[in-house]
Each structure stands twice: as structure tokens, then as C-alpha cells.
Scaffold this active site. Sequence first.
Site, PDB file in Angstrom:
ATOM      1  N   GLU A  67      -7.474  -1.791 -10.279  1.00  0.00           N
ATOM      2  CA  GLU A  67      -7.102  -0.379 -10.196  1.00  0.00           C
ATOM      3  C   GLU A  67      -6.919   0.299 -11.553  1.00  0.00           C
ATOM      4  OE1 GLU A  67      -3.852   0.366  -7.569  1.00  0.00           O
ATOM      5  OE2 GLU A  67      -4.869  -0.497  -5.866  1.00  0.00           O
ATOM      6  N   GLU A  89      -7.360  -5.336  -1.063  1.00  0.00           N
ATOM      7  CA  GLU A  89      -5.988  -4.993  -0.682  1.00  0.00           C
ATOM      8  C   GLU A  89      -5.991  -4.000   0.460  1.00  0.00           C
ATOM      9  OE1 GLU A  89      -3.266  -3.585  -3.744  1.00  0.00           O
ATOM     10  OE2 GLU A  89      -4.090  -5.056  -5.152  1.00  0.00           O
TER      11      GLU A  89
HETATM   12  C1  GCO Z   1      -2.372  -2.197  -6.086  1.00  0.00           C
HETATM   13  C2  GCO Z   1      -1.128  -2.458  -6.445  1.00  0.00           C
HETATM   14  C3  GCO Z   1      -0.271  -3.407  -5.737  1.00  0.00           C
HETATM   15  C4  GCO Z   1       0.744  -2.708  -4.930  1.00  0.00           C
HETATM   16  C5  GCO Z   1       0.201  -2.394  -3.576  1.00  0.00           C
HETATM   17  C6  GCO Z   1       1.195  -1.683  -2.720  1.00  0.00           C
HETATM   18  O1  GCO Z   1      -3.225  -2.951  -6.552  1.00  0.00           O
HETATM   19  O2  GCO Z   1      -2.493  -1.178  -5.434  1.00  0.00           O
HETATM   20  O3  GCO Z   1      -1.558  -3.130  -7.495  1.00  0.00           O
HETATM   21  O4  GCO Z   1       0.257  -4.079  -6.807  1.00  0.00           O
HETATM   22  O5  GCO Z   1       1.863  -3.479  -4.787  1.00  0.00           O
HETATM   23  O6  GCO Z   1      -0.896  -1.584  -3.715  1.00  0.00           O
HETATM   24  O7  GCO Z   1       1.501  -0.463  -3.264  1.00  0.00           O
END
Ligand code: GCO
Length: 447
Positions: free
Chosen positions: A166, A350
Site C-alpha cells: 500500500e 487483504e
Molecule cells: C493494510 C493495512 C493493514 C491494516 C488493515 C486494516 O495493508 O491495509 O496495512 O495493516 O491493518 O488494512 O485496516
Amino acid sequence: MVNKEFPKGFLWGTAAAAAQYEGAAQMDGRGLSIWDVFANTPGQILDGSNPSIADDFYHTYKEDIRRMKEIGIQSFRFSFAWSRVFPEGKGAINQKGLDFYKRLVEELLKNDIVPNATLYHWDLPYELERLGGWLNRDCVQWFGDYAELMIRTFGGQIPLWATVNEPIATYVGYALGGFAPGRKLEKFGRQANHNLLLSHGEAVRRFREIAPKDAKVGIVIDIWNHWPLRPDHAEDQALALRENEKTYRSYLNPIFNGKYTDYLLDYMEKNDCMPDIRPGDLEAIHQPLDFFGLNCYNRVLDCADAAVDIRSAGGNYLDNGSELYPKAIYDAIHILNDEFKIGIPIYITENGTSNCNEAVVDGKVHDQQRIEYVRSFLEWIKKAIDEGADIRGYYLWSFLDNWEWSAGYTSRFGLTHVDYETQQRIFKDSAYFYQEVIRQNKLLETL
Ligand code: GCO
């Protein structure tokens, strides 16, 4: 009847990040990261906490991997803490730090859990920040050297690698001040992002030189696609377009098309935030990748009129206040495949939600909304697969409740409840739901 099965070999996993899981922040020679320092600045973290203990995963990883095994997790996505390996970000290697990752990777392999590693998940070594961090173009060399050490050490054991998680987090940290290191200038945000993309390119270049042939490298980008709240309103439409250009598209364009769009260049020119872009930079960023890591949680609704309540458009909302819009992931997949024509497999790296019903009652957590959230996103992923999208796996964020950056410990995303006083773990109902999904490799309606 609709076929509910996922493709054979579809990889089911969970995702985590070093700063959010490991704790042991001062142990065995680890250097500080920008998040350690940022968290200790009063007012930056909602509950005033810091990541120095988190899930104590540095010590509990064996037990936690055993729990993953129990649920049937097939792959674990984690990140390396750069400052554990290079306490100063460069120069001397901290062997004890490297050894921790050797133990972790061995333990995963011993349990037949596929390791999926991210080189950078937001925790820049603080010593590098003192040299300007991502604003200093030398970061390309620093990151390249760190990446090279990790690839040389683990290239034969880890099949899936992401350079960066990200890139927008770096923008938030340098332009908006909401994340570490807490700088607040648009020009810093754009420069840090450009240098981060260059560093990504450098890591990919080194990967191609030294990684074993069957190891794969990609990048993880989050798509929060902006939509006009009032679809027939020109101002809302324009706002959504601009927001998309300035966020995830500002990464997808250089990476997959080798350019910044005219819109973005014009915006940066007019707003005095044009980064130092040198000849050859875009070629260096525009490297062929083996896969795309898609993080997707939701869409964003934009309204040009601040007085209008976003919820007035209707829709489903979770108890935690966020919209449940599972089609967001289907749209994101289409953006990648149809608009950007990325032409490479996608892993959902994710997806998940926080603060459902997290209360522990008689040793159980009935987080029904998390089950509904995951189920509905899987349904749209399955639809995309059925229509021909090449999606190879799904990583739920996250196996454990963990330290959620600026929200500290107030935001629980886990399949497993963590009592931060005792480090006791309890599977939530969603863990059993996910266990069943994995066991059947199938879309399930409910637990
Ligand atoms: C991401 C964040 C995560 C967060 C998750 C929840 O990659 O978006 O790095 O570390 O914890 O997205 O918000």
C-alpha cells in the site's frame, strides 16, 4: 445449480504485518522504526498505545502457527521488519533479527503453510527517517540492499514476494500526517511516493537477478474506488474522478503504464508538489510483475456538498459504521483487468473488517457481521473468477486481533480474539466459518 466451488489449488490464507504482530520492539538488537517513534508522540494514537508488545508474535509464533494449522490456513502473508534486520536501515546486519525470520519461515514450511512475504509494510527504520526517509533518493539504494539480503536469504523458501504494501500509506505519512512519520506537506507526500515506487522498481530488478526462477514478485496496492454519491451530479462525478486519479491510480499508472497521467502531472504542477522525476525513472518503475496483490475493504462515496449525509443514499452499514459493499472487490478486479489490462494473476492480499461483536462471552465471540462481510466478498470474488478473472488466492485480514496503527488496540480485525493483558487467544465464530470455507474450498452461506 450454481457451482460454489473455488478453483482447485486456490490458496486460502491470512495476512499480517510485522509492526502490528511481532512486538519485541527493543529485543535482540532491533532498531526503532518510524512507527515506534510516531506512536510515542502524544496524541497520534487513539488509545495512546504503541506497538512494542502487540501480539508478542516474536515469542508466540510457534503456538500461533499451530492455531493457523488448526483452522486450515494454507498460506501466511507477513512482513519483515526492516529495522530488525538492519537496525540502522543499512550497514550492519543484525543476525539475531534475521534468525527470527529463519525460524518463522521454517516453522511455516514445517506446517505446510506457504510463506508470502512483504518487504515493506510501513515500518521504515527510524535511522533512515533521520536521513530524510522516503524523501531522500538514496532510499532506492537502501531498500534495494535490504531487499537483496532478504531475497538471497529466503528466495529458495518463499514462493511469493511483495515489494511494498500500500504505497498510499507513505503518502498519508508524509502529506497528511495521519501515519508515521507524521509529516504534513503535499509535496512531501508526492515525492515520498515517487521514491517509494522507484525503490519498488529497484527491488524487482534485484529480484530478477538473484531469485530462483519459480519465486514470484509483485506489489500490494489497495483499491478504495471512489464513487459519486449522487451519480447524476456532475460535481460529485468530478470529485470521484479526481480522488481516484490522486490515490490508487497514481500508483497503477506508473507501474503498469509507465507514466503519470496528464491529470496528475497537471495537478502536481499547479499545486506546487511536483516530485523530482528524472529521466529513466518511469522505466525503472514500470517493471513486469508476476502477480498483483489486491487489498480491498470497501468503496468510498464522494459528495461535493459537505452538508449531505453520505448515508442518505441508502445501502448496508455495519455496526462499526462502515458500509458493507462487497461489490467493491469485483469492481476493483475489473479496474485491474479491463482498464489497466494488468495481464497477471491476482491474489486478494487483504480483506476483512473490524469491530463486529467482539465481546467474549463464555469463551466465545459471536462476530456474525464478520462472517457476513467475508461471505459476501467471497461471493463477488467467485463471480469474478467464474467470469474469467485469474484470481489465485484470498488472504483474510487478519488471523489475530492486532495493533491497528493510529487506532491502536481499539480496532479488532482478527478471526482470533487476543486478550492484550494475558496474550490469550480465542477463536471467534468467524474462525470456524473460515475453517469450513477452506475445508470445503467452497462458498458457504453461513457457519
Ligand atoms: C493494510 C493495512 C493493514 C491494516 C488493515 C486494516 O495493508 O491495509 O496495512 O495493516 O491493518 O488494512 O485496516
